[in-house]
Design a protein around this motif. Structure first.
Motif, PDB file in Angstrom:
ATOM      1  N   GLY A 117       1.456  -2.738  -6.300  1.00 20.61           N
ATOM      2  CA  GLY A 117       1.777  -1.564  -5.492  1.00 20.61           C
ATOM      3  C   GLY A 117       3.192  -1.080  -5.709  1.00 20.61           C
ATOM      4  N   GLY A 118       3.340   0.041  -6.400  1.00 25.38           N
ATOM      5  CA  GLY A 118       4.646   0.653  -6.568  1.00 25.38           C
ATOM      6  C   GLY A 118       5.537   0.000  -7.608  1.00 25.38           C
ATOM      7  N   ILE A 119       4.973  -0.807  -8.484  1.00 22.50           N
ATOM      8  CA  ILE A 119       5.764  -1.481  -9.523  1.00 22.50           C
ATOM      9  C   ILE A 119       5.538  -0.730 -10.828  1.00 22.50           C
ATOM     10  N   ARG A 120       6.488   0.127 -11.184  1.00 16.63           N
ATOM     11  CA  ARG A 120       6.241   1.039 -12.300  1.00 16.63           C
ATOM     12  C   ARG A 120       7.375   1.111 -13.309  1.00 16.63           C
ATOM     13  N   ASP A 121       8.326   0.173 -13.247  1.00 17.73           N
ATOM     14  CA  ASP A 121       9.369   0.133 -14.276  1.00 17.73           C
ATOM     15  C   ASP A 121       9.868  -1.299 -14.427  1.00 17.73           C
ATOM     16  N   MET A 122      10.552  -1.549 -15.533  1.00 22.42           N
ATOM     17  CA  MET A 122      10.995  -2.903 -15.854  1.00 22.42           C
ATOM     18  C   MET A 122      11.983  -3.434 -14.821  1.00 22.42           C
ATOM     19  N   ALA A 123      12.835  -2.570 -14.300  1.00 22.82           N
ATOM     20  CA  ALA A 123      13.820  -3.022 -13.317  1.00 22.82           C
ATOM     21  C   ALA A 123      13.142  -3.572 -12.070  1.00 22.82           C
ATOM     22  N   THR A 124      12.089  -2.898 -11.621  1.00 24.29           N
ATOM     23  CA  THR A 124      11.371  -3.360 -10.430  1.00 24.29           C
ATOM     24  C   THR A 124      10.654  -4.675 -10.715  1.00 24.29           C
ATOM     25  N   ILE A 125      10.068  -4.786 -11.903  1.00 23.65           N
ATOM     26  CA  ILE A 125       9.408  -6.036 -12.303  1.00 23.65           C
ATOM     27  C   ILE A 125      10.418  -7.186 -12.262  1.00 23.65           C
ATOM     28  N   GLU A 126      11.563  -6.976 -12.896  1.00 26.82           N
ATOM     29  CA  GLU A 126      12.599  -8.021 -12.941  1.00 26.82           C
ATOM     30  C   GLU A 126      13.067  -8.398 -11.544  1.00 26.82           C
ATOM     31  N   THR A 127      13.268  -7.402 -10.698  1.00 27.60           N
ATOM     32  CA  THR A 127      13.755  -7.661  -9.339  1.00 27.60           C
ATOM     33  C   THR A 127      12.776  -8.538  -8.567  1.00 27.60           C
ATOM     34  N   TRP A 128      11.490  -8.197  -8.651  1.00 30.90           N
ATOM     35  CA  TRP A 128      10.503  -8.972  -7.897  1.00 30.90           C
ATOM     36  C   TRP A 128      10.384 -10.403  -8.421  1.00 30.90           C
ATOM     37  N   LEU A 129      10.418 -10.568  -9.713  1.00 29.75           N
ATOM     38  CA  LEU A 129      10.325 -11.923 -10.257  1.00 29.75           C
ATOM     39  C   LEU A 129      11.556 -12.739  -9.876  1.00 29.75           C
ATOM     40  N   GLU A 130      12.714 -12.103  -9.855  1.00 28.36           N
ATOM     41  CA  GLU A 130      13.941 -12.800  -9.433  1.00 28.36           C
ATOM     42  C   GLU A 130      13.873 -13.202  -7.967  1.00 28.36           C
ATOM     43  N   LYS A 131      13.149 -12.431  -7.174  1.00 30.69           N
ATOM     44  CA  LYS A 131      13.024 -12.737  -5.745  1.00 30.69           C
ATOM     45  C   LYS A 131      12.010 -13.844  -5.467  1.00 30.69           C
ATOM     46  N   GLY A 132      11.300 -14.279  -6.515  1.00 30.10           N
ATOM     47  CA  GLY A 132      10.413 -15.426  -6.339  1.00 30.10           C
ATOM     48  C   GLY A 132       8.933 -15.168  -6.474  1.00 30.10           C
ATOM     49  N   LEU A 133       8.543 -13.941  -6.794  1.00 31.63           N
ATOM     50  CA  LEU A 133       7.123 -13.712  -7.053  1.00 31.63           C
ATOM     51  C   LEU A 133       6.689 -14.468  -8.297  1.00 31.63           C
ATOM     52  N   ALA A 134       5.481 -15.016  -8.250  1.00 32.79           N
ATOM     53  CA  ALA A 134       4.953 -15.718  -9.416  1.00 32.79           C
ATOM     54  C   ALA A 134       4.362 -14.746 -10.426  1.00 32.79           C
ATOM     55  N   LEU A 163       0.824  -1.213   0.000  1.00 34.75           N
ATOM     56  CA  LEU A 163       0.000   0.000   0.000  1.00 34.75           C
ATOM     57  C   LEU A 163       0.855   1.257   0.000  1.00 34.75           C
ATOM     58  N   ASN A 164       1.874   1.290   0.844  1.00 38.99           N
ATOM     59  CA  ASN A 164       2.766   2.457   0.846  1.00 38.99           C
ATOM     60  C   ASN A 164       3.399   2.632  -0.531  1.00 38.99           C
ATOM     61  N   GLY A 165       3.779   1.505  -1.141  1.00 38.40           N
ATOM     62  CA  GLY A 165       4.405   1.549  -2.451  1.00 38.40           C
ATOM     63  C   GLY A 165       3.495   2.127  -3.510  1.00 38.40           C
ATOM     64  N   ALA A 166       2.195   1.843  -3.401  1.00 38.16           N
ATOM     65  CA  ALA A 166       1.250   2.352  -4.394  1.00 38.16           C
ATOM     66  C   ALA A 166       1.236   3.877  -4.398  1.00 38.16           C
ATOM     67  N   PHE A 167       1.395   4.475  -3.224  1.00 33.30           N
ATOM     68  CA  PHE A 167       1.419   5.930  -3.134  1.00 33.30           C
ATOM     69  C   PHE A 167       2.799   6.492  -3.472  1.00 33.30           C
ATOM     70  N   ALA A 168       3.841   5.769  -3.058  1.00 36.47           N
ATOM     71  CA  ALA A 168       5.204   6.260  -3.256  1.00 36.47           C
ATOM     72  C   ALA A 168       5.698   6.052  -4.686  1.00 36.47           C
ATOM     73  N   GLY A 169       5.102   5.090  -5.392  1.00 34.33           N
ATOM     74  CA  GLY A 169       5.541   4.795  -6.751  1.00 34.33           C
ATOM     75  C   GLY A 169       6.784   3.935  -6.804  1.00 34.33           C
ATOM     76  N   ARG A 170       7.106   3.282  -5.695  1.00 39.87           N
ATOM     77  CA  ARG A 170       8.270   2.396  -5.613  1.00 39.87           C
ATOM     78  C   ARG A 170       8.013   1.416  -4.467  1.00 39.87           C
ATOM     79  N   PRO A 171       8.706   0.279  -4.438  1.00 37.65           N
ATOM     80  CA  PRO A 171       8.506  -0.663  -3.337  1.00 37.65           C
ATOM     81  C   PRO A 171       8.878  -0.045  -1.991  1.00 37.65           C
ATOM     82  N   VAL A 172       8.022  -0.238  -0.990  1.00 36.94           N
ATOM     83  CA  VAL A 172       8.279   0.263   0.359  1.00 36.94           C
ATOM     84  C   VAL A 172       8.306  -0.890   1.370  1.00 36.94           C
ATOM     85  N   ASN A 173       7.408  -1.859   1.196  1.00 41.33           N
ATOM     86  CA  ASN A 173       7.307  -2.977   2.139  1.00 41.33           C
ATOM     87  C   ASN A 173       8.031  -4.219   1.626  1.00 41.33           C
TER      88      ASN A 173
END
Length: 238
Positions: A81-98, A52-62
């Motif tokens: 929430g807060g996922i707004r660029d390719m780098a963030t997408i790649e990072t989260w998928l590498e961390k194990g998000l489906a 939720l914080n990320g959705a407002f901040a525009g970047r991962p917070v939690n």
């Protein structure tokens, strides 16, 4: 139809908001990973996470809380929430998000959604949050003139895995989902549609399932309040 227990993250805690208002939050668990484990032990097949914080901040917070959940559970999880660029997408998928959920950028930068869906097949969902059919962005703080159905249709050929449709006025209010609007969206597109907002009883779940056009449902407050028993709901849907 898949039931997705929701863990909404605010300041490192599992909370629920009322109609998306950050000032109207209820803390349900100060250990989100423990909450996730409880959902998994009850038999869930997926987890739905929101920064939720990320959705407002525009970047991962939690991120710490999300990573703890991923480390301590063994079912697939999707995050928005807060996922707004390719780098963030790649990072989260590498961390194990489906699956990552793109909401604000689906309106502001639809090309990113298409690029991500091509790069990561089956791992990109579009989050469409609407009031009276009009899409809201940036943690629901900004309303647009974009209609939810039009936005969903614009991604028909993009290869996205799902559309998560939230009726903001129903979210956290325990008043039942907008079955009609969600089903209309499900009929309008070939993309699997997941219902969110107001799912608060077994009857709500069966009403969504019985439309025949809704692939999943997200529930949060009802599971925490005890209005909906996760194990019972999963057995009924099975």
């Amino acid at each position: 139809m898949i039931l997705y227990p929701a863990i909404d993250l605010k300041d490192g805690q599992a909370v629920r908001l009322l109609r998306g208002d950050m000032e109207k939050s209820t803390v349900f668990n100060d250990d989100p990973a423990a909450q996730a484990r409880a959902f998994v032990e009850a038999g869930c097949q997926w987890l739905h996470l929101v920064d939720l914080n990320g959705a407002f901040a525009g970047r991962p917070v939690n991120a710490d809380a999300v990573e703890a959940i991923l480390a301590q559970t063994d079912v697939p999880a999707q995050l928005g929430g807060g996922i707004r660029d390719m780098a963030t997408i790649e990072t989260w998928l590498e961390k194990g998000l489906a699956r990552v959920i793109l909401g604000t950028v689906a309106v502001e930068n639809p090309d990113l959604v298409r690029e991500a869906a091509r790069a990561f097949p089956g791992k990109i969902a579009v989050g469409i949050d609407a009031r009276q059919g009009r899409v809201a962005t940036k943690g629901w703080a900004e309303e647009t003139d974009v209609m939810a159905t039009d936005l969903a249709k614009s991604f028909e050929d993009a290869g996205v895995a799902a559309v998560i449709y939230t009726d903001i006025d129903r979210d956290g209010a325990m008043g039942g989902p907008n079955v009609e609007a969600t089903a209309d969206l499900g009929r309008a597109v070939s993309i699997p549609v997941i219902a969110s907002g107001g799912v608060s009883s077994l009857g709500d779940l069966t009403a969504l399932r019985d439309t025949g056009v809704i692939a999943g449902a997200i529930s949060g407050r009802a599971l925490y309040d005890g209005a909906l028993d996760l194990g019972e709901a999963l057995r009924a849907l099975a």
